[in-house]
Enzyme design. Structure first.
Site, PDB file in Angstrom:
ATOM      1  N   LYS A  12       0.831  -1.216   0.000  1.00 14.12           N
ATOM      2  CA  LYS A  12       0.000   0.000   0.000  1.00 14.12           C
ATOM      3  C   LYS A  12       0.857   1.255   0.000  1.00 14.12           C
ATOM      4  O   LYS A  12       0.545   2.220  -0.690  1.00 14.12           O
ATOM      5  CB  LYS A  12      -0.929   0.008   1.236  1.00 14.12           C
ATOM      6  CG  LYS A  12      -1.987  -1.081   1.180  1.00 14.12           C
ATOM      7  CD  LYS A  12      -3.372  -0.520   0.942  1.00 14.12           C
ATOM      8  CE  LYS A  12      -4.360  -1.569   0.488  1.00 14.12           C
ATOM      9  NZ  LYS A  12      -4.701  -2.565   1.510  1.00 14.12           N
ATOM     10  N   LYS A  47      -3.663 -11.080  -8.908  1.00 12.41           N
ATOM     11  CA  LYS A  47      -4.998 -11.578  -8.576  1.00 12.41           C
ATOM     12  C   LYS A  47      -6.098 -10.661  -9.119  1.00 12.41           C
ATOM     13  O   LYS A  47      -5.860  -9.492  -9.403  1.00 12.41           O
ATOM     14  CB  LYS A  47      -5.132 -11.696  -7.061  1.00 12.41           C
ATOM     15  CG  LYS A  47      -5.054 -10.364  -6.325  1.00 12.41           C
ATOM     16  CD  LYS A  47      -5.529 -10.518  -4.883  1.00 12.41           C
ATOM     17  CE  LYS A  47      -5.640  -9.151  -4.238  1.00 12.41           C
ATOM     18  NZ  LYS A  47      -6.336  -9.120  -2.973  1.00 12.41           N
ATOM     19  N   LYS A  72     -10.676  -5.549  -6.916  1.00 10.53           N
ATOM     20  CA  LYS A  72     -11.590  -4.451  -7.232  1.00 10.53           C
ATOM     21  C   LYS A  72     -10.841  -3.231  -7.734  1.00 10.53           C
ATOM     22  O   LYS A  72     -11.349  -2.454  -8.528  1.00 10.53           O
ATOM     23  CB  LYS A  72     -12.341  -4.036  -5.976  1.00 10.53           C
ATOM     24  CG  LYS A  72     -13.291  -5.066  -5.449  1.00 10.53           C
ATOM     25  CD  LYS A  72     -13.879  -4.567  -4.131  1.00 10.53           C
ATOM     26  CE  LYS A  72     -14.526  -5.703  -3.373  1.00 10.53           C
ATOM     27  NZ  LYS A  72     -14.368  -5.559  -1.931  1.00 10.53           N
TER      28      LYS A  72
HETATM   29  P1  AMP Z   1     -11.506  -7.582  -0.305  1.00 14.85           P
HETATM   30  O1  AMP Z   1     -12.252  -7.378  -1.570  1.00 14.85           O
HETATM   31  O2  AMP Z   1     -10.045  -7.279  -0.446  1.00 14.85           O
HETATM   32  O3  AMP Z   1     -12.161  -6.963   0.899  1.00 14.85           O
HETATM   33  O4  AMP Z   1     -11.514  -9.147  -0.048  1.00 14.85           O
HETATM   34  C1  AMP Z   1     -12.621  -9.820   0.466  1.00 14.85           C
HETATM   35  C2  AMP Z   1     -12.383 -11.303   0.479  1.00 14.85           C
HETATM   36  O5  AMP Z   1     -12.240 -11.799  -0.854  1.00 14.85           O
HETATM   37  C3  AMP Z   1     -11.125 -11.729   1.234  1.00 14.85           C
HETATM   38  O6  AMP Z   1     -11.408 -12.926   1.912  1.00 14.85           O
HETATM   39  C4  AMP Z   1     -10.136 -11.986   0.152  1.00 14.85           C
HETATM   40  O7  AMP Z   1      -9.174 -12.948   0.526  1.00 14.85           O
HETATM   41  C5  AMP Z   1     -11.022 -12.514  -0.972  1.00 14.85           C
HETATM   42  N1  AMP Z   1     -10.427 -12.222  -2.287  1.00 14.85           N
HETATM   43  C6  AMP Z   1     -10.317 -11.003  -2.872  1.00 14.85           C
HETATM   44  N2  AMP Z   1      -9.745 -11.118  -4.092  1.00 14.85           N
HETATM   45  C7  AMP Z   1      -9.481 -12.441  -4.270  1.00 14.85           C
HETATM   46  C8  AMP Z   1      -8.915 -13.211  -5.335  1.00 14.85           C
HETATM   47  N3  AMP Z   1      -8.505 -12.652  -6.480  1.00 14.85           N
HETATM   48  N4  AMP Z   1      -8.796 -14.545  -5.170  1.00 14.85           N
HETATM   49  C9  AMP Z   1      -9.229 -15.136  -4.029  1.00 14.85           C
HETATM   50  N5  AMP Z   1      -9.773 -14.483  -2.997  1.00 14.85           N
HETATM   51  C10 AMP Z   1      -9.909 -13.145  -3.108  1.00 14.85           C
END
Ligand code: AMP
Length: 337
Positions: free
Chosen positions: A115, A198, A201
């Site tokens: 970050k 990965k 968003k």
């Molecule tokens: P976030 O959108 O960063 O708040 O992530 C929310 C959840 O989605 C967390 O448990 C992350 O580990 C999972 N997550 C987000 N992006 C990925 C991805 N590309 N592959 C697997 N898990 C993901």
């Protein structure tokens, strides 16, 4: 201090619409856990504050993630579903845990380093103490299992460190050591469409496929997904871009379909156009029923409000128990109230 049924907790930040990475990395496991665990699922709006979101878009995102949770199949009768900021005990525990977290370990955290590399202009204390707030999220219900994607593994390790440190300092087994959890044994990392890391968003436009995305847009994004030269030797190792397309297929396509394209790859007769068309079709098929439910639920603000209220009540009950125990142990029990 312990109950019999194992507790599960997880959350997603309301920083945009849910994508396939969120679904397969997190939500799919939530669904499988609902029936035989005491589950807590929340919308992590306090975690979203580190990027200084516009207040209106933050609150509308909270509503959309809640609708998306429900559309995916989270059931308020089985799970406690709530908005993080509706449970002030989480912020209280965050304050209480802060003194157990050391600057050095927080600065070493990979997501913090990433970050500050990306947002040099906004390195705030919230970013640094993100793992402490995450620990508070989990420890407030004394959860055992945390279904998350691979990107969260290090944060979970930090939560365990804080839990062990607390138990050690106050001489009791108060917090269980929570474990990252995925049904497939391995934590999932859903790749993006740009051939690199990965699906996320906030990655580049076209990298993520959202659950509510229109069919045309899904097809267009897949068409534009990065590929690599076709194989010239039988059974060659797949370049990362192709491996990623096969990984996505692994999530949404049938075994036969995957085998068909694997065989074509291995005998060098593969064409990426048809593979992409099939992948797009299978993703559209997967996302369609969820998308329809999201649209319906978002119109039903009353229902969303009722669910959030019920969730906050249930979550606060459980959180209060923990806060009481923590304050007692730390010598913060009020003598006068
Ligand atoms: P976030 O959108 O960063 O708040 O992530 C929310 C959840 O989605 C967390 O448990 C992350 O580990 C999972 N997550 C987000 N992006 C990925 C991805 N590309 N592959 C697997 N898990 C993901």
């Amino acid at each position: 201090y312990f109950r019999t049924m194992e507790k599960v907790l997880s959350g997603i930040r309301p920083t945009g619409y849910l994508h396939l990475g969120n679904y397969f990395g997190a939500v799919k496991n939530f669904l499988a856990l609902q029936d035989n665990h005491e589950c807590f699922f929340f919308v992590a709006n306090l975690h979203a504050l580190t990027t200084h979101p516009d207040p209106l878009s933050l609150s509308s995102s909270v509503k959309s993630v809640l609708a998306e949770y429900l559309a995916c199949g989270l059931d308020p009768e089985k799970s406690t579903i709530y908005i993080q900021s509706d449970v002030p005990e989480i912020s209280e525990l965050y304050t209480l845990l802060n003194s157990l977290a050391y600057k050095g370990e927080l600065e070493k955290c990979t997501s913090f380093k990433e970050k500050i590399r990306k947002h040099e202009e906004n390195i705030n204390a919230g970013l640094l103490t993100y793992p402490v707030l995450m620990a508070a999220d989990i420890l407030i219900h004394r959860a055992h299992k945390v279904p998350v994607g691979k990107d969260q593994e290090q944060h979970l390790e930090m939560t365990r460190n804080f839990a062990v440190r607390f138990n050690h300092r106050y001489g009791v087994d108060f917090f269980p050591e929570p474990q990252a959890f995925n049904f497939s044994q391995q934590l999932v990392k859903v790749p993006g469409l740009d051939g690199s890391g990965k699906m996320g968003k906030s990655e580049a436009e076209g990298n993520a496929l959202f659950l509510r995305e229109s069919n045309e847009s899904i097809i267009n994004k897949i068409k534009k997904a990065k590929t690599a030269p076709s194989p010239t030797e039988p059974n060659s190792v797949k370049p990362i871009e192709i491996e990623n397309l096969f990984m996505l297929m692994g999530l949404v396509s049938s075994k036969e379909t995957i085998q068909y394209f694997e065989d074509k790859y291995n005998d060098c007769s593969i064409q990426y156009g048809p593979l992409k068309m099939q992948l797009a079709e299978d993703i559209v098929k997967f996302a369609l029923p969820i998308k329809e439910k999201i649209v319906d639920l978002e119109k039903n603000t009353d229902l969303l409000g009722k669910i959030a209220k019920l969730g906050a009540e249930k979550a606060r009950e459980s959180a209060n128990e923990t806060i009481k125990g923590v304050k007692n142990l730390m010598g913060l029990k009020s003598i006068w109230l």
